[in-house]
Scaffold this active site. Structure first.
Site, mmCIF file in Angstrom:
data_model
loop_
_atom_site.group_PDB
_atom_site.id
_atom_site.type_symbol
_atom_site.label_atom_id
_atom_site.label_comp_id
_atom_site.label_asym_id
_atom_site.label_seq_id
_atom_site.Cartn_x
_atom_site.Cartn_y
_atom_site.Cartn_z
ATOM 1 C CG ASP A 1 -60.843 15.736 46.380
ATOM 2 O OD1 ASP A 1 -61.700 15.520 45.865
ATOM 3 O OD2 ASP A 1 -59.766 15.367 45.554
HETATM 4 P P1 NAP Z 1 -59.578 19.619 45.631
HETATM 5 O O1 NAP Z 1 -60.129 18.489 46.314
HETATM 6 O O2 NAP Z 1 -58.510 19.402 44.729
HETATM 7 O O3 NAP Z 1 -60.546 20.903 45.371
HETATM 8 C C1 NAP Z 1 -60.163 22.102 45.312
HETATM 9 C C2 NAP Z 1 -61.426 22.971 44.711
HETATM 10 O O4 NAP Z 1 -60.931 24.332 44.792
HETATM 11 C C3 NAP Z 1 -61.832 22.603 43.507
HETATM 12 O O5 NAP Z 1 -63.099 21.726 43.667
HETATM 13 C C4 NAP Z 1 -62.004 23.826 42.777
HETATM 14 O O6 NAP Z 1 -63.582 24.027 42.500
HETATM 15 C C5 NAP Z 1 -61.780 25.083 43.973
HETATM 16 N N1 NAP Z 1 -61.231 26.097 43.313
HETATM 17 C C6 NAP Z 1 -60.398 26.225 42.628
HETATM 18 N N2 NAP Z 1 -59.890 27.282 42.279
HETATM 19 C C7 NAP Z 1 -60.676 28.048 42.961
HETATM 20 C C8 NAP Z 1 -60.789 29.623 43.175
HETATM 21 N N3 NAP Z 1 -59.954 30.504 42.481
HETATM 22 N N4 NAP Z 1 -61.737 29.779 44.093
HETATM 23 C C9 NAP Z 1 -62.299 29.217 44.691
HETATM 24 N N5 NAP Z 1 -62.439 27.903 44.684
HETATM 25 C C10 NAP Z 1 -61.622 27.281 43.766
HETATM 26 O O7 NAP Z 1 -58.563 20.218 47.007
HETATM 27 P P2 NAP Z 1 -58.586 19.778 48.605
HETATM 28 O O8 NAP Z 1 -60.021 19.717 49.325
HETATM 29 O O9 NAP Z 1 -57.460 20.923 49.231
HETATM 30 O O10 NAP Z 1 -58.004 18.331 48.472
HETATM 31 C C11 NAP Z 1 -56.632 18.131 48.156
HETATM 32 C C12 NAP Z 1 -56.493 17.075 46.817
HETATM 33 O O11 NAP Z 1 -55.415 16.987 46.384
HETATM 34 C C13 NAP Z 1 -56.693 15.575 47.539
HETATM 35 O O12 NAP Z 1 -57.168 14.757 46.690
HETATM 36 C C14 NAP Z 1 -55.322 15.274 47.740
HETATM 37 O O13 NAP Z 1 -54.995 13.633 47.849
HETATM 38 C C15 NAP Z 1 -54.581 16.036 46.648
HETATM 39 N N6 NAP Z 1 -53.112 16.081 46.667
HETATM 40 C C16 NAP Z 1 -52.833 16.642 47.851
HETATM 41 C C17 NAP Z 1 -51.398 16.768 47.828
HETATM 42 C C18 NAP Z 1 -50.724 17.167 49.267
HETATM 43 O O14 NAP Z 1 -49.506 17.040 49.629
HETATM 44 N N7 NAP Z 1 -51.554 18.059 49.871
HETATM 45 C C19 NAP Z 1 -50.623 16.419 46.887
HETATM 46 C C20 NAP Z 1 -51.130 16.063 45.740
HETATM 47 C C21 NAP Z 1 -52.516 15.619 45.569
HETATM 48 P P3 NAP Z 1 -64.009 25.036 41.284
HETATM 49 O O15 NAP Z 1 -63.236 24.778 40.087
HETATM 50 O O16 NAP Z 1 -65.467 24.750 41.149
HETATM 51 O O17 NAP Z 1 -63.599 26.514 42.017
#
Ligand code: NAP
Length: 461
Positions: A388
């Protein structure tokens, strides 16, 4: 029994230690020391409370033993990757215990409570219950449970306003009839429903804002209970948590280009239309994949590499492998930097904590605004388990859960290598056109495993 003066002195020392803890936690270099100050402060405060009044220790000891046993079991059985969920639950328990203590105090001494104590009791019930139910929903959302999918009823804002009005009316009634304990529990029930509705409708990019806000609420509820009990150290500790949580919420809102009212009252971060399988396939029509050997060759000739970690780095626990890769690249005189998005991962500061754990020098970590100014001069951008936070849809679409959220502009780099296991979406549940961009290459696999393989190829193993 210990003299009240000595107890007050202990409270003062504990309060100073809490302030020093917050100061220490403001930078990774002295965060461990800050944490220690906080823990010592809490120990002093707890011992002082136990020595202060003529308490009956029987139930206190039973509670402490049961709580400690449950806490130890929970902490040991929680995987590192589930830490954000655990933090959300602990926040909720803070709110829950504040409302219970205020309720017991009302039951025992309601008739004799001052106006200020009665107001504090109602505030504790309201904020404590909102924190409790809101945190449970946040926990379920972080667990990605289906039942916690974004839900917004028609007229949701009017319903929320009605629930707030009901809480205020019940609080006023309690003020004039402090012995009608049922009024307090009605405030709690209505506030539990309010907390549920405030958080259930929030999704995608807005979750981090809500999590820091709930953190702040748990502090406010504790401070209110401090007024109920007349306990200064609880007032100070609660106020510190409440104020720092509000500051963090504000930082998150600015970083995410959101306003707090919009997040809470549903004017941003809407669910967006879900795409059909054909539409998703069309987005990914031109995806190209690569191998660790090919990535190693690209790195070999790069002069500047930027690594953008995301939640997948936490899941695969790749931080130590990333540290080794960074060292190997730097030995080859290649500049390595990290682009840290404020909401990468699942809790504020998630990536910073993991990279610090792997002893990656803090100077290499650049905040989103700083790294974005130099993305065009990046030879290879490695997106490690992030999705994201690098999704260009945020810039282009107005109808998506991440619309308007600033992202790390990895697409501006000469080559982008995306390490993840599949084309699955991230937390916001939407496809990412970056994966199919002309300068993008997918390296499929577990994050840690992929980084180790790149390193081996780079070192000719
Ligand atoms: P993300 O958008 O959730 O994407 C994480 C990616 O990691 C997934 O697409 C997944 O793809 C991949 N993944 C999972 N396990 C893996 C592994 N073992 N090896 C390699 N890849 C792996 O993460 P982000 O870009 O860090 O964004 C964070 C999101 O979480 C945002 O939408 C944010 O708003 C939300 N959020 C953040 C917080 C905060 O405080 N930081 C709190 C709540 C929500 P695959 O399954 O294809 O591997």
């Amino acid at each position: 029994m210990v003299s009240p003066e000595l107890i007050d002195l202990a409270y003062l020392v504990a309060s100073v230690l809490f302030i020093m803890a917050l100061k220490g936690l403001s930078h990774p270099r002295h965060a461990v020391r800050g944490n220690l100050y906080g823990a010592i402060g809490m120990l002093i405060a707890t011992v002082a409370v136990m020595l202060s009044a003529g308490l009956d220790f029987t139930w206190i000891i039973v509670g402490m033993v049961a709580g400690t046993a449950a806490g130890i079991w929970y902490a040991y059985s929680t995987k590192m990757t589930a830490m954000p969920q655990m933090v959300a639950l602990l926040n909720g328990y803070g709110g829950g215990s504040s409302l219970l203590v205020a309720g017991v105090e009302l039951t025992m001494h309601g008739a004799k409570q001052s106006s200020m104590e009665l107001i504090a009791t109602a505030v504790s019930g309201l904020i404590g219950a909102v924190t409790f139910s809101g945190s449970l929903v946040a926990w379920a959302k972080l667990e990605e449970m289906k039942i916690a999918k974004d839900l917004r009823l028609p007229g949701q804002q009017a319903l929320n306003a009605l629930l707030v009005a009901a809480c205020l009316a019940l609080s006023a009634a309690l003020f004039y009839h402090p012995t009608w304990i049922v009024l307090y529990w009605l405030i709690v029930v209505v506030s539990l429903v309010l907390g549920f509705f405030l958080v259930i409708g929030i999704g995608g990019a807005d979750m981090p804002v809500v999590i820091s806000l709930l953190n702040s609420y748990s502090g406010m509820a504790a401070a209110a209970t401090g007024f109920v009990l007349g306990n200064n150290v609880l007032i100070i500790a609660g106020a510190l948590v409440g104020a720092s949580g509000i500051i963090l919420t504000q930082i998150m809102c600015v970083a995410m280009n959101r306003s707090l009212t919009n997040v809470l009252f549903g004017a941003s971060g809407g669910g967006g239309a879900t795409m059909s399988k054909q539409e998703v396939d069309a987005v990914y029509a031109t995806v190209k994949s690569t191998s660790p050997e090919e990535v190693a060759m690209m790195l070999e000739v790069a002069s500047r590499v930027v690594i953008i970690p995301g939640y997948g780095m936490a899941v695969s626990q790749a931080q130590h492998a990333v540290s080794d890769l960074t060292e190997a690249l730097m030995e080859k005189q290649i500049t390595v930097e990290f682009g840290i998005h404020p909401v990468a991962g699942r809790m504020p500061g998630h990536m910073n904590v993991l990279l610090a754990e792997a002893d990656i020098p803090y100077e290499l970590l650049k905040e989103m605004d700083e790294i974005n100014t130099t993305m065009e001069q990046c030879d290879v951008a490695i997106v490690l388990g992030a999705n994201d936070v690098v999704n260009p849809i945020a810039r282009e679409s107005t109808n998506s859960p991440i619309a308007g959220m600033p992202i790390i502009n990895v697409d501006k780099a000469r080559t982008v290598v995306i390490i993840k296991r599949s084309l699955s979406p991230g937390f916001a549940g939407i496809p990412n056109p970056l994966f199919a961009a002309e300068n993008s290459l997918m390296l499929y696999g577990d994050g840690r495993h992929a980084v180790v393989e790149i390193l081996n190829a780079l070192q000719g193993k």
